[in-house]
Design a protein around this motif. Structure first.
Motif, PDB file in Angstrom:
ATOM      1  N   GLU A 228       0.831  -1.202   0.000  1.00  0.00           N
ATOM      2  CA  GLU A 228       0.000   0.000   0.000  1.00  0.00           C
ATOM      3  C   GLU A 228       0.870   1.259   0.000  1.00  0.00           C
ATOM      4  N   LYS A 231       2.869   1.617  -3.364  1.00  0.00           N
ATOM      5  CA  LYS A 231       1.994   2.147  -4.420  1.00  0.00           C
ATOM      6  C   LYS A 231       1.801   3.644  -4.251  1.00  0.00           C
ATOM      7  N   LYS A 232       1.616   4.088  -2.998  1.00  0.00           N
ATOM      8  CA  LYS A 232       1.405   5.498  -2.712  1.00  0.00           C
ATOM      9  C   LYS A 232       2.648   6.335  -3.032  1.00  0.00           C
ATOM     10  N   LYS A 234       5.187   5.543  -5.068  1.00  0.00           N
ATOM     11  CA  LYS A 234       5.465   5.533  -6.505  1.00  0.00           C
ATOM     12  C   LYS A 234       4.611   6.545  -7.279  1.00  0.00           C
ATOM     13  N   SER A 235       3.390   6.735  -6.843  1.00  0.00           N
ATOM     14  CA  SER A 235       2.466   7.603  -7.568  1.00  0.00           C
ATOM     15  C   SER A 235       2.553   9.065  -7.142  1.00  0.00           C
TER      16      SER A 235
END
Length: 236
Positions: A228, A231-232, A234-235
């Motif tokens: 989680e 993903k956060k 990286k974006s």
């Protein structure tokens, strides 16, 4: 190590040991051919040699069995970061009796806090000379915990940011978080630690629990939080 195990079993030896290139790590194998992690050997030293009030330095991913044995002898456990320089510094500043890492670095106050594989071999030989029991039996007498270890490939540019994000999230949610090195979450039934490798593009996970069920639950929780946050980060 496989050749060493074969030799131990063939010759009926009390134990064997494998050294690394610069001889500061000792990987022990018992008389049955079982490989012993460095923290298990450290727990044996604490159980059989530690005196009241003496200190032991160990890193954050070591098994709870180390703390169990230190406290059972009235010793003082000192938690520190993973790494030779951190543990050696604590060994000297705290005047500790023993120190150790899972990676089989074992440190001794008797030789100025240094990690020395030859000294570790002599200490194990001394232990066996004092006890009327094989090495495997001494290990089996230690408390037992379920353990899981896993490495996740996370690019260097993200790995420390991911750890920081997990730390902030779990602290906000009220978990018991230790941040000496990475993120260690301690629960009633066990703990897990996520820490970024200093040398590889990885985040390392270690989980320990009193039961297989708790181990699975903690592993799932740690892994979900890792992905989680990854993903956060990286974006963003």
């Amino acid at each position: 190590v496989s050749a060493l195990k074969e030799l131990i079993l063939k010759e009926n030896l009390d134990f064997g040991v494998a050294f690394d290139g610069d001889c500061d790590r000792a990987l022990f194998v018992d008389e049955k051919g079982n490989t012993l992690r460095g923290d298990i050997v450290l727990a044996l030293f604490a159980k059989h040699f530690l005196k009241q009030g003496e200190k032991v330095v160990y890193e954050v991913s070591c098994s709870t069995v180390v703390e169990d044995e230190i406290r059972s002898k009235g010793g003082i456990p000192i938690l520190t970061r993973v790494g030779h320089s951190f543990i050696l510094d604590k060994m000297i500043s705290e005047k500790a009796k023993f120190g150790g890492e899972i990676s089989s670095h074992l440190y001794f106050g008797d030789i100025y806090g240094l990690d020395d594989a030859i000294f570790a071999v002599l200490k194990v030989a001394e232990l066996l000379s004092l006890k009327d029991a094989p090495l495997s039996q001494l290990v089996n007498e230690l408390p037992k915990y379920e353990t899981h270890r896993e490495n996740f490939e996370i690019p260097d540019e993200y790995k420390f940011k991911v750890i920081e994000d997990i730390k902030e999230k779990l602290q906000k949610e009220g978990y018991n978080v230790i941040t000496i090195d990475g993120v260690k979450v301690v629960e009633k039934e066990g703990w897990f630690i996520l820490r970024a490798s200093n040398t590889l593009p990885q985040i390392k996970l270690t989980v320990e629990a009193r039961s297989k069920e708790s181990l699975q639950e903690l592993t799932k929780f740690a892994t979900e939080n890792l992905f989680e946050s990854y993903k956060k980060v990286k974006s963003s």
